[in-house]
Design an enzyme around this catalytic site. Structure first.
Site, PDB file in Angstrom:
ATOM      1  N   PHE A  98      -1.828   6.791   4.782  1.00 44.26           N
ATOM      2  CA  PHE A  98      -1.710   5.741   3.766  1.00 44.26           C
ATOM      3  C   PHE A  98      -0.427   4.916   3.883  1.00 44.26           C
ATOM      4  O   PHE A  98      -0.420   3.733   3.573  1.00 44.26           O
ATOM      5  CB  PHE A  98      -1.817   6.333   2.362  1.00 44.26           C
ATOM      6  CG  PHE A  98      -3.234   6.649   1.970  1.00 44.26           C
ATOM      7  CD1 PHE A  98      -4.271   5.786   2.300  1.00 44.26           C
ATOM      8  CD2 PHE A  98      -3.538   7.797   1.265  1.00 44.26           C
ATOM      9  CE1 PHE A  98      -5.582   6.067   1.932  1.00 44.26           C
ATOM     10  CE2 PHE A  98      -4.853   8.091   0.898  1.00 44.26           C
ATOM     11  CZ  PHE A  98      -5.866   7.219   1.238  1.00 44.26           C
ATOM     12  N   HIS A 129     -11.414  -2.514   3.666  1.00 45.66           N
ATOM     13  CA  HIS A 129     -11.419  -2.436   2.208  1.00 45.66           C
ATOM     14  C   HIS A 129     -12.263  -3.520   1.554  1.00 45.66           C
ATOM     15  O   HIS A 129     -12.720  -3.356   0.418  1.00 45.66           O
ATOM     16  CB  HIS A 129      -9.999  -2.388   1.637  1.00 45.66           C
ATOM     17  CG  HIS A 129      -9.560  -0.978   1.421  1.00 45.66           C
ATOM     18  ND1 HIS A 129      -9.904  -0.267   0.296  1.00 45.66           N
ATOM     19  CD2 HIS A 129      -8.891  -0.120   2.230  1.00 45.66           C
ATOM     20  CE1 HIS A 129      -9.445   0.968   0.412  1.00 45.66           C
ATOM     21  NE2 HIS A 129      -8.824   1.084   1.577  1.00 45.66           N
ATOM     22  N   HIS A 172      -7.383  -1.665  -5.298  1.00 44.24           N
ATOM     23  CA  HIS A 172      -7.636  -2.283  -3.997  1.00 44.24           C
ATOM     24  C   HIS A 172      -8.322  -3.646  -4.141  1.00 44.24           C
ATOM     25  O   HIS A 172      -8.121  -4.524  -3.313  1.00 44.24           O
ATOM     26  CB  HIS A 172      -8.442  -1.334  -3.095  1.00 44.24           C
ATOM     27  CG  HIS A 172      -7.651  -0.130  -2.660  1.00 44.24           C
ATOM     28  ND1 HIS A 172      -7.551   1.008  -3.427  1.00 44.24           N
ATOM     29  CD2 HIS A 172      -6.886   0.095  -1.566  1.00 44.24           C
ATOM     30  CE1 HIS A 172      -6.769   1.891  -2.799  1.00 44.24           C
ATOM     31  NE2 HIS A 172      -6.356   1.367  -1.665  1.00 44.24           N
ATOM     32  N   HIS A 178     -10.872   5.322   7.783  1.00 41.52           N
ATOM     33  CA  HIS A 178      -9.422   5.356   8.004  1.00 41.52           C
ATOM     34  C   HIS A 178      -9.087   6.295   9.155  1.00 41.52           C
ATOM     35  O   HIS A 178      -8.357   5.952  10.073  1.00 41.52           O
ATOM     36  CB  HIS A 178      -8.704   5.885   6.754  1.00 41.52           C
ATOM     37  CG  HIS A 178      -8.307   4.812   5.792  1.00 41.52           C
ATOM     38  ND1 HIS A 178      -7.214   4.014   5.982  1.00 41.52           N
ATOM     39  CD2 HIS A 178      -8.851   4.413   4.618  1.00 41.52           C
ATOM     40  CE1 HIS A 178      -7.091   3.169   4.962  1.00 41.52           C
ATOM     41  NE2 HIS A 178      -8.080   3.393   4.118  1.00 41.52           N
ATOM     42  N   HIS A 183     -14.979   5.832   3.011  1.00 36.33           N
ATOM     43  CA  HIS A 183     -13.663   5.188   3.006  1.00 36.33           C
ATOM     44  C   HIS A 183     -12.640   5.973   3.829  1.00 36.33           C
ATOM     45  O   HIS A 183     -12.001   5.446   4.730  1.00 36.33           O
ATOM     46  CB  HIS A 183     -13.168   5.008   1.556  1.00 36.33           C
ATOM     47  CG  HIS A 183     -11.690   4.848   1.465  1.00 36.33           C
ATOM     48  ND1 HIS A 183     -10.854   5.871   1.074  1.00 36.33           N
ATOM     49  CD2 HIS A 183     -10.881   3.798   1.772  1.00 36.33           C
ATOM     50  CE1 HIS A 183      -9.601   5.439   1.129  1.00 36.33           C
ATOM     51  NE2 HIS A 183      -9.586   4.194   1.546  1.00 36.33           N
ATOM     52  N   HIS A 185      -4.690   6.451  -5.631  1.00 34.17           N
ATOM     53  CA  HIS A 185      -5.845   7.105  -4.996  1.00 34.17           C
ATOM     54  C   HIS A 185      -6.268   8.308  -5.831  1.00 34.17           C
ATOM     55  O   HIS A 185      -5.546   8.717  -6.728  1.00 34.17           O
ATOM     56  CB  HIS A 185      -5.492   7.569  -3.577  1.00 34.17           C
ATOM     57  CG  HIS A 185      -5.233   6.423  -2.663  1.00 34.17           C
ATOM     58  ND1 HIS A 185      -3.974   6.055  -2.297  1.00 34.17           N
ATOM     59  CD2 HIS A 185      -6.076   5.532  -2.096  1.00 34.17           C
ATOM     60  CE1 HIS A 185      -4.047   4.986  -1.521  1.00 34.17           C
ATOM     61  NE2 HIS A 185      -5.310   4.638  -1.389  1.00 34.17           N
ATOM     62  N   HIS A 192       0.826  -1.205   0.000  1.00 32.59           N
ATOM     63  CA  HIS A 192       0.000   0.000   0.000  1.00 32.59           C
ATOM     64  C   HIS A 192       0.858   1.252   0.000  1.00 32.59           C
ATOM     65  O   HIS A 192       0.626   2.185  -0.768  1.00 32.59           O
ATOM     66  CB  HIS A 192      -0.951  -0.012   1.207  1.00 32.59           C
ATOM     67  CG  HIS A 192      -2.079   0.955   1.065  1.00 32.59           C
ATOM     68  ND1 HIS A 192      -2.162   2.099   1.810  1.00 32.59           N
ATOM     69  CD2 HIS A 192      -3.149   0.966   0.236  1.00 32.59           C
ATOM     70  CE1 HIS A 192      -3.254   2.762   1.449  1.00 32.59           C
ATOM     71  NE2 HIS A 192      -3.870   2.104   0.496  1.00 32.59           N
TER      72      HIS A 192
HETATM   73 CU1  C2O Z   1      -5.390   2.752  -0.492  1.00 33.88          CU
HETATM   74 CU2  C2O Z   1      -8.050   2.887   2.075  1.00 33.88          CU
HETATM   75  O1  C2O Z   1      -6.653   3.178   0.909  1.00 33.88           O
END
Ligand code: C2O
Length: 620
Positions: free
Chosen positions: A377, A390, A232, A360, A356, A223, A200
């Site tokens: 990230f 995810h 993802h 996070h 999303h 992203h 990631h």
């Molecule tokens: Cu690549 Cu939730 O992020």
């Protein structure tokens, strides 16, 4: 005080008690504005309860979601599914690919050879205090042979990903054994916990350039564009197969954190011990705290009912009203030669920017310098919760597509279809995978255990009680001129109101079926090492900053986690919100202008916006 009863929906679940009212503010005396005395007729609300024990295994039928959703007729009406479906036969009015645009001659983003990978050194609030490694490049392959092209799995069994809150003890034991086996591998092993976490970081914090597509000076970023969902999906696909291989179970499937269902809104408790534990989580957000899908960095202390209602309405907006076309849901086009964060016209998809990012941020440890792990990230992959979060994000893609609403389809451009990434598969073989090969879950041999998407009937309502009359008469261009002059680029250092002209007013049902009316906020420029968030309201009152998401005037929000950005601190993005339903709910369809209010939620410096406009986007 007058409390207002919502019309009851015919769609309810046994385990939910009746939910009555959320607003207790007094009704205004003024009847000068038409919106005070006329309320839309067709608002259906969920009946929800906070008395359901978190581990209550509700009486849900557990079937794969490929089996088509059957909703009662009444809820389909509120979805407007029928009218859009009827239009399927009208195709051909607009074409999908614009071959005259210069971008049509560009190339797909291609992940380069691992030997070109570099250490991430940007995207951190405090790089010297980074607790996770910034050396994110994957282990070199044993032989220097080029990655093989992906072939579809031949598995006999479909892996069914279970909802985390409904998993059995046996399943949890198996999951933890798999994670433990991964943790037991040496870091240099491509299947190790650390090597997987670094994937990631390498793709998000500047590990790769676009050298394989001829642009060695451009960063590769997955992203803030149409690469978000497919990258993802592939990442989890291999992660899941590696875990299964480690415990020798070809049916092993990752759990998904069902935060879009009232019973799944707490952090999955089994992640708090054994191999699934992670030291860098916000301890205040462990159960029984309910996730805030519009989290801005501080706790709102909403009542349980209100938090659930807000979350459900947000999901409705991010999956339906703000996701009516490919770009609104997936994010903007991004191809070789583009800078994901600067030139061109980048925009982020509704789910990526919304729930999303909120999850996070909600999980990251606020006591850590870079909000490790989930809040940044570069470190997110170190928390097992990342993959469970995810999995639900990936499930949203599937649910969005399966709604069968016209406009809900993947990008068709070859630069999307042929974009590729490189992963180690479960046999330690390097594999090149393409976006076009990840659109069918059936071919990838996995699916999701069914959990009802209750948010489908959570369309927002206008505020039943309004404190003050609206200061501007939105119908008259003359009053609009009285607004303080707003200059672009607009500096977003305070709550800002902007009046925007609509390209068309009094749109007929037929017009609405041909095109979605969208509010576009373009050229949002901000500093990459900060968490950024602002909320957007349309025709809101003066106190919008206290509004919750269940109110129609809330259009949505824009949020970004800290990122790498290349060689300077400036990043650029954009966001789109659907206006058609919002204006219907506010009975403002005949207005020539809308009043847009931008509310910075995380106070930040130097955020500017290039343009705010309303556009009609054809439904294709
Ligand atoms: Cu690549 Cu939730 O992020």
């Amino acid at each position: 005080m007058k409390s207002v009863k919502y019309p009851k929906t015919m769609f309810s679940f046994q385990s939910f008690a009746t939910f009555t009212s959320i607003t207790t503010r007094t009704l205004p005396n003024s009847t000068s504005d038409r919106r005070y005395n006329s309320y839309p007729k067709q608002i259906h609300h969920l009946q929800i309860s906070c008395n359901v024990a978190p581990d209550d295994k509700e009486k849900l039928v557990v079937v794969p979601e490929t089996q088509k959703l059957i909703l009662p007729k009444s809820s389909l009406d509120t979805l407007n599914v029928d009218r859009r479906n009827m239009l399927l036969g009208l195709g051909g009015l607009y074409t999908t690919v614009n071959f005259t645009s210069p971008a049509a001659f560009a190339a797909p983003i291609t992940t380069p050879n691992f030997s070109t990978c570099v250490t991430s050194n940007l995207g951190f609030q405090d790089p010297n205090k980074a607790v996770r490694s910034r050396a994110c490049c994957p282990p070199a392959p044993a032989t220097s042979t080029a990655p093989k092209d992906f072939v579809f799995p031949k598995d006999q069994v479909i892996r069914i990903r279970p909802a985390a809150h409904r998993t059995t003890t046996e399943y949890v034991a198996k999951y933890k054994a798999a994670i433990q086996a991964m943790r037991d591998l040496p870091d240099e092993h491509p299947h190790s916990f650390v090597a997987q976490a670094k994937i990631h970081c390498a793709y998000c914090n500047g590990g790769y350039t676009q050298i394989a597509s001829g642009f060695p000076d451009k960063e590769l970023q997955i992203h803030n564009s149409w690469l978000f969902f497919p990258f993802h999906r592939w990442y989890l696909y291999f992660y899941e197969r590696i875990l299964g291989k480690l415990i020798d179970d070809p049916t092993f499937a990752l759990p998904y954190w069902n935060w879009d269902h009232p019973n799944g809104m707490t952090f999955p408790a089994f992640l708090e011990d054994d191999s699934a534990f992670d030291a860098y989580r916000n301890r205040k957000h462990l159960p029984p705290a309910l996730v805030d899908l519009n989290y801005s960095g501080s706790d709102r202390h909403a009542t349980c009912i209100r938090q659930i209602t807000s979350n459900m309405t947000l999901m409705y907006k991010q999956m339906i009203s703000n996701a009516g076309d490919t770009t609104s849901f997936f994010g903007s086009e991004y191809r070789a030669g583009n800078d994901a964060y600067r030139n061109g016209d980048p925009s982020v998809g509704s789910i990526e920017a919304g729930c999303h990012t909120a999850v996070h941020r909600w999980m990251g440890d606020p006591g850590m310098p870079n909000n490790e792990d989930m809040g940044n990230f570069y470190s997110a992959g170190y928390d097992p919760a990342f993959y469970i979060h995810h999995a639900n994000v990936d499930r949203m893609w599937k649910l969005w597509k399966d709604m069968g609403i016209k406009g809900h389809s993947e990008p068709t451009h070859l630069d999307w279809r042929n974009a590729s990434y490189v992963f180690y598969d479960e046999n330690e073989q390097l594999v090149r995978v393409y976006n076009k090969d990840c659109v069918s879950l059936e071919k990838l041999k996995y699916d999701y255990e069914y959990s009802p998407p209750l948010w489908k009937i959570s369309r927002s309502s206008i505020r039943r009680t309004l404190p003050e009359p609206i200061p501007y008469n939105m119908k008259s261009a003359e009053t609009v001129k009285q607004l303080p002059d707003v200059k672009f680029p607009l500096k977003l250092d305070k709550i800002t109101k902007v009046v925007v002209k609509r390209p068309a007013k009094s749109r007929s049902q037929e017009d609405k079926e041909k095109a979605n009316e969208l509010l576009l906020i373009k050229g949002i420029k901000f500093n990459s090492d900060k968490f950024i968030k602002f909320d957007v309201f349309v025709n809101g009152q003066d106190d919008v900053s206290e509004s919750f998401e269940e109110e129609s005037e809330f259009a949505g929000s824009f949020a970004q986690l800290p990122h790498n950005h290349g060689d300077d601190m400036l990043m650029k993005s954009g966001i789109r919100f659907g206006l058609t339903e919002l204006l219907e709910e506010m009975e403002a369809e005949d207005d020539e202008f809308i009043l847009v209010t931008l509310v910075p939620k995380v106070w930040f410096e130097e955020v500017t916006i290039d343009e705010i406009k309303v556009e009609l986007v054809p439904i294709i």
